[in-house]
Design a protein around this motif. Structure first.
Motif, PDB file in Angstrom:
ATOM      1  N   TYR A  31      24.432 -57.646  19.990  1.00 46.43           N
ATOM      2  CA  TYR A  31      23.051 -58.086  19.805  1.00 46.43           C
ATOM      3  C   TYR A  31      22.766 -58.557  18.385  1.00 46.43           C
ATOM      4  CZ  TYR A  31      22.505 -56.176  24.418  1.00 46.43           C
ATOM      5  OH  TYR A  31      22.663 -55.932  25.762  1.00 46.43           O
ATOM      6  N   GLN A  32      23.717 -58.355  17.472  1.00 42.72           N
ATOM      7  CA  GLN A  32      23.604 -58.943  16.147  1.00 42.72           C
ATOM      8  C   GLN A  32      24.024 -60.411  16.212  1.00 42.72           C
ATOM      9  OE1 GLN A  32      22.106 -56.716  14.047  1.00 42.72           O
ATOM     10  NE2 GLN A  32      22.296 -55.563  15.968  1.00 42.72           N
ATOM     11  N   LYS A  33      25.045 -60.707  16.980  1.00 41.79           N
ATOM     12  CA  LYS A  33      25.519 -62.087  17.113  1.00 41.79           C
ATOM     13  C   LYS A  33      24.450 -62.955  17.738  1.00 41.79           C
ATOM     14  CE  LYS A  33      30.363 -60.737  17.597  1.00 41.79           C
ATOM     15  NZ  LYS A  33      31.537 -60.656  18.514  1.00 41.79           N
ATOM     16  N   ALA A  34      23.674 -62.354  18.642  1.00 40.15           N
ATOM     17  CA  ALA A  34      22.619 -63.127  19.324  1.00 40.15           C
ATOM     18  C   ALA A  34      21.526 -63.548  18.373  1.00 40.15           C
ATOM     19  CB  ALA A  34      22.034 -62.301  20.463  1.00 40.15           C
ATOM     20  N   SER A  38      16.446 -47.068  28.504  1.00 41.09           N
ATOM     21  CA  SER A  38      17.885 -46.900  28.678  1.00 41.09           C
ATOM     22  C   SER A  38      18.510 -46.721  27.302  1.00 41.09           C
ATOM     23  CB  SER A  38      18.504 -48.109  29.392  1.00 41.09           C
ATOM     24  OG  SER A  38      18.266 -49.301  28.656  1.00 41.09           O
ATOM     25  N   PHE A  39      19.714 -46.178  27.280  1.00 42.71           N
ATOM     26  CA  PHE A  39      20.365 -45.842  26.024  1.00 42.71           C
ATOM     27  C   PHE A  39      21.419 -46.892  25.656  1.00 42.71           C
ATOM     28  CE2 PHE A  39      19.193 -41.755  28.074  1.00 42.71           C
ATOM     29  CZ  PHE A  39      18.163 -41.421  27.212  1.00 42.71           C
ATOM     30  N   MET A  40      21.260 -47.446  24.472  1.00 39.04           N
ATOM     31  CA  MET A  40      22.212 -48.423  23.969  1.00 39.04           C
ATOM     32  C   MET A  40      23.556 -47.749  23.713  1.00 39.04           C
ATOM     33  SD  MET A  40      23.077 -51.455  22.753  1.00 39.04           S
ATOM     34  CE  MET A  40      21.516 -52.339  22.633  1.00 39.04           C
ATOM     35  N   LYS A  41      24.627 -48.362  24.172  1.00 37.69           N
ATOM     36  CA  LYS A  41      25.960 -47.870  23.849  1.00 37.69           C
ATOM     37  C   LYS A  41      26.313 -48.335  22.437  1.00 37.69           C
ATOM     38  CE  LYS A  41      27.701 -47.800  28.590  1.00 37.69           C
ATOM     39  NZ  LYS A  41      28.729 -48.315  29.524  1.00 37.69           N
ATOM     40  N   PRO A  42      26.783 -47.441  21.586  1.00 38.89           N
ATOM     41  CA  PRO A  42      27.096 -47.823  20.201  1.00 38.89           C
ATOM     42  C   PRO A  42      28.026 -49.024  20.089  1.00 38.89           C
ATOM     43  CG  PRO A  42      27.113 -45.450  20.407  1.00 38.89           C
ATOM     44  CD  PRO A  42      26.954 -45.983  21.794  1.00 38.89           C
ATOM     45  N   GLU A  43      28.971 -49.125  21.003  1.00 38.63           N
ATOM     46  CA  GLU A  43      29.927 -50.244  20.933  1.00 38.63           C
ATOM     47  C   GLU A  43      29.299 -51.587  21.283  1.00 38.63           C
ATOM     48  OE1 GLU A  43      30.716 -48.144  24.972  1.00 38.63           O
ATOM     49  OE2 GLU A  43      30.111 -47.601  22.927  1.00 38.63           O
ATOM     50  N   ASP A  44      28.074 -51.562  21.833  1.00 34.08           N
ATOM     51  CA  ASP A  44      27.401 -52.812  22.210  1.00 34.08           C
ATOM     52  C   ASP A  44      26.462 -53.335  21.128  1.00 34.08           C
ATOM     53  OD1 ASP A  44      28.677 -52.885  24.642  1.00 34.08           O
ATOM     54  OD2 ASP A  44      27.021 -51.949  25.746  1.00 34.08           O
ATOM     55  N   VAL A  45      26.237 -52.570  20.076  1.00 30.25           N
ATOM     56  CA  VAL A  45      25.244 -52.955  19.066  1.00 30.25           C
ATOM     57  C   VAL A  45      25.560 -54.309  18.439  1.00 30.25           C
ATOM     58  CG1 VAL A  45      24.278 -52.356  16.813  1.00 30.25           C
ATOM     59  CG2 VAL A  45      24.563 -50.587  18.550  1.00 30.25           C
ATOM     60  N   LEU A  46      26.817 -54.528  18.076  1.00 31.26           N
ATOM     61  CA  LEU A  46      27.183 -55.780  17.399  1.00 31.26           C
ATOM     62  C   LEU A  46      26.945 -57.004  18.276  1.00 31.26           C
ATOM     63  CD1 LEU A  46      30.427 -54.911  15.387  1.00 31.26           C
ATOM     64  CD2 LEU A  46      28.134 -55.358  14.506  1.00 31.26           C
ATOM     65  N   VAL A 104      22.964 -55.997   7.354  1.00 31.32           N
ATOM     66  CA  VAL A 104      22.132 -54.904   7.872  1.00 31.32           C
ATOM     67  C   VAL A 104      21.926 -55.085   9.372  1.00 31.32           C
ATOM     68  CG1 VAL A 104      19.876 -53.781   7.733  1.00 31.32           C
ATOM     69  CG2 VAL A 104      20.954 -54.673   5.655  1.00 31.32           C
ATOM     70  N   VAL A 105      22.143 -54.030  10.123  1.00 26.24           N
ATOM     71  CA  VAL A 105      21.981 -54.068  11.574  1.00 26.24           C
ATOM     72  C   VAL A 105      20.504 -54.148  11.938  1.00 26.24           C
ATOM     73  CG1 VAL A 105      22.258 -52.721  13.687  1.00 26.24           C
ATOM     74  CG2 VAL A 105      24.117 -52.834  12.026  1.00 26.24           C
ATOM     75  N   SER A 106      20.212 -54.966  12.945  1.00 26.28           N
ATOM     76  CA  SER A 106      18.845 -55.114  13.439  1.00 26.28           C
ATOM     77  C   SER A 106      18.799 -54.725  14.912  1.00 26.28           C
ATOM     78  CB  SER A 106      18.386 -56.567  13.277  1.00 26.28           C
ATOM     79  OG  SER A 106      17.172 -56.794  13.974  1.00 26.28           O
ATOM     80  N   CYS A 107      17.656 -54.217  15.340  1.00 30.69           N
ATOM     81  CA  CYS A 107      17.483 -53.915  16.765  1.00 30.69           C
ATOM     82  C   CYS A 107      16.524 -54.902  17.423  1.00 30.69           C
ATOM     83  CB  CYS A 107      16.993 -52.485  16.965  1.00 30.69           C
ATOM     84  SG  CYS A 107      15.380 -52.133  16.234  1.00 30.69           S
ATOM     85  N   LYS A 108      16.160 -55.970  16.713  1.00 30.30           N
ATOM     86  CA  LYS A 108      15.134 -56.877  17.232  1.00 30.30           C
ATOM     87  C   LYS A 108      15.575 -57.596  18.498  1.00 30.30           C
ATOM     88  CE  LYS A 108      16.297 -60.924  14.343  1.00 30.30           C
ATOM     89  NZ  LYS A 108      15.763 -61.862  13.347  1.00 30.30           N
ATOM     90  N   VAL A 142      29.362 -51.491   0.623  1.00 37.66           N
ATOM     91  CA  VAL A 142      29.542 -51.224   2.047  1.00 37.66           C
ATOM     92  C   VAL A 142      30.285 -52.378   2.718  1.00 37.66           C
ATOM     93  CG1 VAL A 142      28.306 -50.890   4.236  1.00 37.66           C
ATOM     94  CG2 VAL A 142      27.514 -49.725   2.163  1.00 37.66           C
ATOM     95  N   ASN A 143      29.841 -53.578   2.418  1.00 33.25           N
ATOM     96  CA  ASN A 143      30.434 -54.766   3.015  1.00 33.25           C
ATOM     97  C   ASN A 143      31.898 -54.945   2.625  1.00 33.25           C
ATOM     98  OD1 ASN A 143      30.450 -58.224   2.875  1.00 33.25           O
ATOM     99  ND2 ASN A 143      29.782 -57.177   4.717  1.00 33.25           N
ATOM    100  N   SER A 144      32.249 -54.518   1.408  1.00 33.22           N
ATOM    101  CA  SER A 144      33.631 -54.665   0.932  1.00 33.22           C
ATOM    102  C   SER A 144      34.608 -53.821   1.750  1.00 33.22           C
ATOM    103  CB  SER A 144      33.733 -54.283  -0.548  1.00 33.22           C
ATOM    104  OG  SER A 144      33.622 -52.879  -0.735  1.00 33.22           O
ATOM    105  N   LEU A 145      34.073 -52.793   2.422  1.00 34.28           N
ATOM    106  CA  LEU A 145      34.907 -51.924   3.252  1.00 34.28           C
ATOM    107  C   LEU A 145      34.760 -52.260   4.740  1.00 34.28           C
ATOM    108  CD1 LEU A 145      34.369 -48.530   1.402  1.00 34.28           C
ATOM    109  CD2 LEU A 145      36.371 -50.018   1.320  1.00 34.28           C
ATOM    110  N   GLY A 146      34.162 -53.412   5.009  1.00 33.21           N
ATOM    111  CA  GLY A 146      34.086 -53.906   6.380  1.00 33.21           C
ATOM    112  C   GLY A 146      33.012 -53.253   7.240  1.00 33.21           C
ATOM    113  N   MET A 147      32.017 -52.646   6.611  1.00 37.47           N
ATOM    114  CA  MET A 147      30.948 -51.984   7.367  1.00 37.47           C
ATOM    115  C   MET A 147      29.625 -52.725   7.217  1.00 37.47           C
ATOM    116  SD  MET A 147      31.629 -47.937   6.570  1.00 37.47           S
ATOM    117  CE  MET A 147      31.619 -48.129   4.771  1.00 37.47           C
ATOM    118  N   LYS A 148      28.718 -52.440   8.152  1.00 43.82           N
ATOM    119  CA  LYS A 148      27.344 -52.896   8.056  1.00 43.82           C
ATOM    120  C   LYS A 148      26.441 -51.682   7.835  1.00 43.82           C
ATOM    121  CE  LYS A 148      27.647 -57.013  11.016  1.00 43.82           C
ATOM    122  NZ  LYS A 148      27.128 -58.010  10.059  1.00 43.82           N
TER     123      LYS A 148
END
Length: 239
Positions: A234-237, A224-232, A31-35, A150-156
């Motif tokens: 901040y998950q690694k962090a 400021s607006f988060m770019k969709p391609e940058d979301v992941l 699950v994606v987080s914005c924390k 969802v995960n089986s298809l490579g998505m979060k």
């Protein structure tokens, strides 16, 4: 009695509830987080399209140089007009994501039916975008079986934490005013520590026409607006 209260609290936290503006989820790598988003950063998301109102949203985003994720319904995207709008979304530099083939409660489907719905929707998206990174369950209904599908298809899975309820009509049958939507989003972000994933719906013309006011207010309040391609990133962090 103390252990009972602790057990109830633990259950609420781990299974997730709707609280305040958005969906509360326990820590889960699926699950994606914005924390870990930077302070005063907003990810804009639009659900339930494509529709004729999507074009209005795209114009507003272009004028403010903002990016967004569009969670599309597969059966709409599979129509002739839907395909044209998906191409517009992709050509405008936004991200397309999965919202199921039909707008149904996915947890009521079998695992096989879930995967079929997700896969058919991904096929629609991949005509315009190489990969599909995210899925948002309609209504936010989710369980471990759906997460596995969802995960089986490579998505979060991506929920939200700011919901201005643009879909909800008042007793007179009217949806919220543009000003009300703006104020609800600003208040929701304040409540969430000035960072968040905002849920809107590009099937409502009223919402689409409110987007310029919303974007302007966010910028004036230092967001400021988060770019969709940058979301992941901040998950690694967070790991």
């Amino acid at each position: 009695m103390v252990w009972k209260r602790c057990f109830i609290f633990f259950g609420i936290v781990c299974f997730g509830i709707f609280l305040g503006n958005g969906k509360v989820e326990c820590s889960d790598s699926r699950v994606v987080s914005c924390k870990n988003f930077p302070d005063r950063t907003v990810l804009l998301t639009f659900d339930d399209g494509p529709s004729s109102a999507t074009k209005e949203v795209l114009d507003a985003l272009k004028n403010e140089n903002a990016s967004a994720i569009f969670f599309i319904v597969g059966e709409k995207a599979n129509e002739r007009e839907g395909k044209k709008i998906l191409k517009l979304i992709a050509d405008s530099g936004h991200m397309i994501a999965n919202h199921g083939y039909k707008h149904v409660t996915m947890t009521k489907l079998t695992e096989k039916e879930q995967i079929s719905s997700l896969d058919k929707t991904n096929s629609c998206i991949k005509e315009f975008q190489k990969t599909v990174l995210y899925f948002r369950p309609p209504g936010g209904a989710c369980n471990n079986i759906l997460k596995r599908s969802v995960n089986s298809l490579g998505m979060k899975i991506m929920f939200w934490n700011v919901d201005p309820r643009d879909w909800k009509k008042n007793d007179c049958g009217a949806r919220p005013s543009h000003s009300a939507l703006k104020e609800r989003i600003l208040k929701g972000l304040e409540d969430q520590g000035h960072k968040g994933i905002v849920l809107l719906h590009d099937i409502h013309l009223n919402t689409a026409l409110a987007v310029p006011m919303i974007l302007d207010a966010l910028k004036k309040n230092g967001y400021s607006f988060m770019k969709p391609e940058d979301v992941l990133k901040y998950q690694k962090a967070s790991k």
